[in-house]
Design a protein around this motif. Structure first.
Motif, PDB file in Angstrom:
ATOM      1  N   ALA A 430       0.842  -1.196   0.000  1.00 22.91           N
ATOM      2  CA  ALA A 430       0.000   0.000   0.000  1.00 22.91           C
ATOM      3  C   ALA A 430       0.873   1.240   0.000  1.00 22.91           C
ATOM      4  O   ALA A 430       1.710   1.416   0.895  1.00 22.91           O
ATOM      5  CB  ALA A 430      -0.913   0.006   1.224  1.00 22.91           C
ATOM      6  N   GLU A 431       0.691   2.064  -1.009  1.00 21.60           N
ATOM      7  CA  GLU A 431       1.477   3.298  -1.073  1.00 21.60           C
ATOM      8  C   GLU A 431       1.115   4.233   0.094  1.00 21.60           C
ATOM      9  O   GLU A 431       1.959   4.971   0.586  1.00 21.60           O
ATOM     10  CB  GLU A 431       1.240   3.989  -2.407  1.00 21.60           C
ATOM     11  CG  GLU A 431       2.204   5.121  -2.651  1.00 21.60           C
ATOM     12  CD  GLU A 431       2.082   5.669  -4.059  1.00 21.60           C
ATOM     13  OE1 GLU A 431       3.051   6.261  -4.536  1.00 21.60           O
ATOM     14  OE2 GLU A 431       1.019   5.486  -4.681  1.00 21.60           O
ATOM     15  N   TYR A 432      -0.123   4.179   0.541  1.00 22.87           N
ATOM     16  CA  TYR A 432      -0.596   4.920   1.709  1.00 22.87           C
ATOM     17  C   TYR A 432      -1.740   4.114   2.307  1.00 22.87           C
ATOM     18  O   TYR A 432      -2.206   3.153   1.707  1.00 22.87           O
ATOM     19  CB  TYR A 432      -1.056   6.325   1.303  1.00 22.87           C
ATOM     20  CG  TYR A 432      -1.221   7.275   2.475  1.00 22.87           C
ATOM     21  CD1 TYR A 432      -0.137   7.643   3.272  1.00 22.87           C
ATOM     22  CD2 TYR A 432      -2.471   7.802   2.783  1.00 22.87           C
ATOM     23  CE1 TYR A 432      -0.291   8.512   4.334  1.00 22.87           C
ATOM     24  CE2 TYR A 432      -2.631   8.681   3.848  1.00 22.87           C
ATOM     25  CZ  TYR A 432      -1.536   9.028   4.622  1.00 22.87           C
ATOM     26  OH  TYR A 432      -1.691   9.881   5.686  1.00 22.87           O
ATOM     27  N   SER A 433      -2.170   4.490   3.517  1.00 23.98           N
ATOM     28  CA  SER A 433      -3.207   3.755   4.252  1.00 23.98           C
ATOM     29  C   SER A 433      -2.736   2.371   4.678  1.00 23.98           C
ATOM     30  O   SER A 433      -3.557   1.494   4.965  1.00 23.98           O
ATOM     31  CB  SER A 433      -4.500   3.637   3.430  1.00 23.98           C
ATOM     32  OG  SER A 433      -5.032   4.906   3.150  1.00 23.98           O
ATOM     33  N   ASP A 434      -1.416   2.159   4.741  1.00 26.36           N
ATOM     34  CA  ASP A 434      -0.910   0.862   5.171  1.00 26.36           C
ATOM     35  C   ASP A 434      -1.252   0.587   6.637  1.00 26.36           C
ATOM     36  O   ASP A 434      -1.584  -0.540   7.009  1.00 26.36           O
ATOM     37  CB  ASP A 434       0.598   0.775   4.955  1.00 26.36           C
ATOM     38  CG  ASP A 434       1.346   1.963   5.545  1.00 26.36           C
ATOM     39  OD1 ASP A 434       0.977   3.101   5.239  1.00 26.36           O
ATOM     40  OD2 ASP A 434       2.308   1.752   6.316  1.00 26.36           O
ATOM     41  N   GLY A 448       3.829   2.329   2.573  1.00 28.53           N
ATOM     42  CA  GLY A 448       3.745   3.567   3.323  1.00 28.53           C
ATOM     43  C   GLY A 448       5.116   4.130   3.605  1.00 28.53           C
ATOM     44  O   GLY A 448       5.993   4.174   2.734  1.00 28.53           O
ATOM     45  N   LEU A 449       5.318   4.535   4.851  1.00 25.84           N
ATOM     46  CA  LEU A 449       6.627   5.034   5.279  1.00 25.84           C
ATOM     47  C   LEU A 449       7.310   4.028   6.195  1.00 25.84           C
ATOM     48  O   LEU A 449       7.995   4.406   7.143  1.00 25.84           O
ATOM     49  CB  LEU A 449       6.471   6.378   5.994  1.00 25.84           C
ATOM     50  CG  LEU A 449       6.621   7.613   5.104  1.00 25.84           C
ATOM     51  CD1 LEU A 449       6.262   8.869   5.873  1.00 25.84           C
ATOM     52  CD2 LEU A 449       8.032   7.729   4.535  1.00 25.84           C
ATOM     53  N   ASP A 460       1.075  -9.613  -3.589  1.00 29.68           N
ATOM     54  CA  ASP A 460      -0.099 -10.132  -4.279  1.00 29.68           C
ATOM     55  C   ASP A 460      -1.014  -9.006  -4.743  1.00 29.68           C
ATOM     56  O   ASP A 460      -1.740  -9.156  -5.731  1.00 29.68           O
ATOM     57  CB  ASP A 460      -0.874 -11.061  -3.340  1.00 29.68           C
ATOM     58  CG  ASP A 460      -0.023 -12.214  -2.851  1.00 29.68           C
ATOM     59  OD1 ASP A 460       0.210 -13.152  -3.635  1.00 29.68           O
ATOM     60  OD2 ASP A 460       0.434 -12.164  -1.685  1.00 29.68           O
ATOM     61  N   TRP A 461      -0.992  -7.915  -4.001  1.00 31.97           N
ATOM     62  CA  TRP A 461      -1.824  -6.763  -4.325  1.00 31.97           C
ATOM     63  C   TRP A 461      -0.999  -5.484  -4.193  1.00 31.97           C
ATOM     64  O   TRP A 461      -0.124  -5.397  -3.340  1.00 31.97           O
ATOM     65  CB  TRP A 461      -3.028  -6.665  -3.375  1.00 31.97           C
ATOM     66  CG  TRP A 461      -3.918  -7.859  -3.385  1.00 31.97           C
ATOM     67  CD1 TRP A 461      -3.798  -8.990  -2.627  1.00 31.97           C
ATOM     68  CD2 TRP A 461      -5.072  -8.050  -4.202  1.00 31.97           C
ATOM     69  NE1 TRP A 461      -4.801  -9.882  -2.908  1.00 31.97           N
ATOM     70  CE2 TRP A 461      -5.610  -9.326  -3.879  1.00 31.97           C
ATOM     71  CE3 TRP A 461      -5.731  -7.286  -5.171  1.00 31.97           C
ATOM     72  CZ2 TRP A 461      -6.753  -9.840  -4.485  1.00 31.97           C
ATOM     73  CZ3 TRP A 461      -6.865  -7.782  -5.775  1.00 31.97           C
ATOM     74  CH2 TRP A 461      -7.375  -9.051  -5.441  1.00 31.97           C
ATOM     75  N   VAL A 462      -1.321  -4.510  -5.034  1.00 32.19           N
ATOM     76  CA  VAL A 462      -0.645  -3.212  -4.977  1.00 32.19           C
ATOM     77  C   VAL A 462      -1.707  -2.116  -5.002  1.00 32.19           C
ATOM     78  O   VAL A 462      -2.570  -2.102  -5.886  1.00 32.19           O
ATOM     79  CB  VAL A 462       0.330  -3.028  -6.166  1.00 32.19           C
ATOM     80  CG1 VAL A 462       0.973  -1.636  -6.097  1.00 32.19           C
ATOM     81  CG2 VAL A 462       1.403  -4.110  -6.163  1.00 32.19           C
ATOM     82  N   SER A 463      -1.642  -1.242  -4.018  1.00 35.47           N
ATOM     83  CA  SER A 463      -2.541  -0.089  -3.965  1.00 35.47           C
ATOM     84  C   SER A 463      -1.730   1.167  -4.249  1.00 35.47           C
ATOM     85  O   SER A 463      -0.900   1.588  -3.433  1.00 35.47           O
ATOM     86  CB  SER A 463      -3.210   0.013  -2.585  1.00 35.47           C
ATOM     87  OG  SER A 463      -3.891   1.239  -2.437  1.00 35.47           O
TER      88      SER A 463
END
Length: 538
Positions: A430-434, A448-449, A460-463
């Motif tokens: 998740a690029e954000y909301s991890d 995230g950070l 398996d998934w990429v946001s």
């Protein structure tokens, strides 16, 4: 000052007090768990869930790692040491009832927000004996939508306000001679440190300075030293526990002028309207010209609070990160100031006083219209007319969200999607909301950070989100870098476009960013990528 039993009994029997508390409870607790936690709330709540398992705020549960500072927050022992623990244990107390539940993760913070309303009333009623002022102060705070937003968050914000009121309570008591007020001040300063040490660092010096300027006759050097010594018994262990020295490199003197301007802008836009500040400055011009402060106790206290707030802004400006949340604990003080000003105007002209109180209680017109005329409004470019940065009736917006919900919450969309489509044991990048996904779902969540990502990772998934975010050093978040250089989305992943807008934050309380009503089109859709079975086979 009146602190007799008769005044206390009258306050407890005051029907208006209980009516205001019921109103405040409704505005704070209604739909408290309807929207999921946003990123910072989820960080606290996930650490709290680990507390329930181990007794300590461990950053990992064996599957996920909690970090928003690229793993600077902990050492080899994997114990969180970046920020104080009070809010973590408050969240844990709520989650004893229901883990992974947004309502209970926020419950004790909301209860503290309601206690702020009660404490505002009791402070004025019992220390000054003025029920009208007490009622109006509590009512203005209960109707203040930015305060309500922060009170509904699972973070330290309302706790800071309650502790500040407790410190004022002790200060207005006979702390020079009696132990209970002195201990209240010392305990309050210590607890404030464990809520957020930045609040203490910015509050303690102006408190002492304003006390010496306006209450010198009530200030004892020996008793002040005793307060400092007692509070240090709580503070010094925390300095070592939280490793504050690791954050000393975050100072940036070049940002001070801009930060000072922005804190003043926040003060005017959401807390004390510019016309009120101008009138107070004129009224207190004698003090600022060195001719002494007002004699009337209530007005002297109002000047005291104004000096404390201004001094705090100067200190906060020294820190590079400027957030409205660092001054949320001043909302009760601002409500007391506005109520005092409104009553002064009411006693001079009832129609004018009534109009003023309606404006500051139900609208933000006095906050924003003068700033717009002076062209000093501070509004993000992407904001729309249904936000607190535009001229509005904030309570109407708040009630709209409470009764209609917020169907476009970006975090809820991600949670629902992955709960419906991901399988146990899968990994989400998740690029954000991890942090949100770590709290609300059972999956392994990276990104995230949290820091650099292992090049061998094949999530398996990429946001991927529309907003490009950077860290403290101005570098792009590691997930964007990893996706760009380490993954071939076009070849190995299936693009899934969700029929939900890719809003920036979700349920963030900051009045610059909180949406009460979903923005209309055009909006970029939320996009998720699913790894293809052929890619898994490879």
């Amino acid at each position: 000052m009146h602190t007799n039993d008769t005044t206390s009994l009258a306050a407890c029997r005051d029907w208006a007090f209980w009516a205001i508390l019921i109103l405040g409870a409704f505005l704070i607790f209604k739909g408290l768990g309807d929207r999921p936690l946003w990123q910072d709330e989820a960080e606290t709540a996930t650490l709290a869930r680990n507390v329930l398992a181990t007794g300590l705020p461990m950053v990992t549960d064996g599957v996920n790692v909690v970090s928003q500072e690229e793993r600077r927050e902990f050492g080899p022992d994997m114990i969180w040491r970046w920020s104080p623990w009070l809010q973590i244990y408050m969240s844990a107390a709520g989650q004893l009832i229901a883990p992974r539940d947004a309502f209970w993760a926020r419950f004790f913070f909301a209860l503290t927000g309601l206690a702020c309303i009660a404490a505002t009333y009791l402070l004025v009623a019992r220390r000054f004996g003025d029920l009208a002022w007490a009622r109006l102060s509590a009512l203005l705070l209960a109707l203040n939508v930015p305060f309500l937003l922060f009170a509904r968050q699972g973070r330290y914000y309302s706790a800071g306000g309650l502790v500040f009121l407790a410190i004022l309570w002790g200060f207005l008591g006979d702390w020079k001679r009696r132990w209970p007020p002195l201990l209240t001040i010392a305990l309050g300063l210590g607890v404030l440190f464990h809520a957020n040490y930045l609040l203490l660092l910015s509050l303690a010096p102006p408190l002492l300075g304003a006390a010496l300027l306006l209450y010198r006759e009530r200030t004892s050097l020996a008793r002040t030293g005793l307060v400092i010594a007692l509070s240090c018994t709580l503070i010094v262990p925390g300095i070592l526990l939280y490793r504050m020295g690791r954050q000393s490199t975050l100072f940036n003197i070049m940002l001070v002028p801009e930060n000072l301007m922005l804190y003043f802008s926040d003060w005017v836009m959401f807390m004390l309207p510019l016309p009120v500040l101008a009138w107070l400055g004129w009224r207190w011009r004698g003090f600022f010209l060195g001719r002494g402060g007002p004699d009337e106790p209530g007005e002297r206290f109002c000047l005291f609070m104004a000096l404390v707030m201004m001094g705090s802004f100067v200190i906060l400006a020294l820190f590079p990160q400027r957030f409205h949340r660092y001054i949320v604990h001043f909302y009760p003080a601002c409500a007391i100031l506005l109520a005092w000003a409104g009553l002064r105007l009411w006693r001079f002209s009832r129609p004018s006083g009534a109009l003023f109180l309606i404006l500051v209680g139900l609208t933000n017109w006095l906050n924003l219209l003068p700033m717009e005329r002076l062209k000093i409004v501070n509004r993000p470019w992407e904001n729309d007319l249904t936000m607190l940065t535009s001229v509005n009736v904030p309570l109407k917006l708040h009630l709209t969200e409470l009764f209609n919900g917020y169907p476009a919450d970006v975090n809820q969309a991600l949670i629902d999607f992955f709960l419906a489509n991901a399988r146990p044991g899968q990994t989400i990048l998740a690029e954000y909301s991890d942090m949100v996904l770590q709290f609300h779902t059972p999956f392994r969540v990276i990104g995230g950070l949290q820091g650099p990502i292992n090049p061998a990772e094949k999530p398996d998934w990429v946001s991927v989100r529309r907003a490009v975010r950077v860290n403290r050093d101005g570098q792009v978040f590691a997930p964007r870098e990893f996706v760009t250089r380490g993954l071939d989305l076009a070849r190995d992943y299936e693009r899934i476009e969700l029929n939900r807008p890719d809003e920036t934050f979700g349920n963030r309380a900051d009045p610059y960013f909180h949406y009460f009503v979903p923005a209309g089109p055009p909006q970029a859709p939320l996009v998720v990528y699913k790894r293809k079975e052929t890619a898994r086979a490879d």
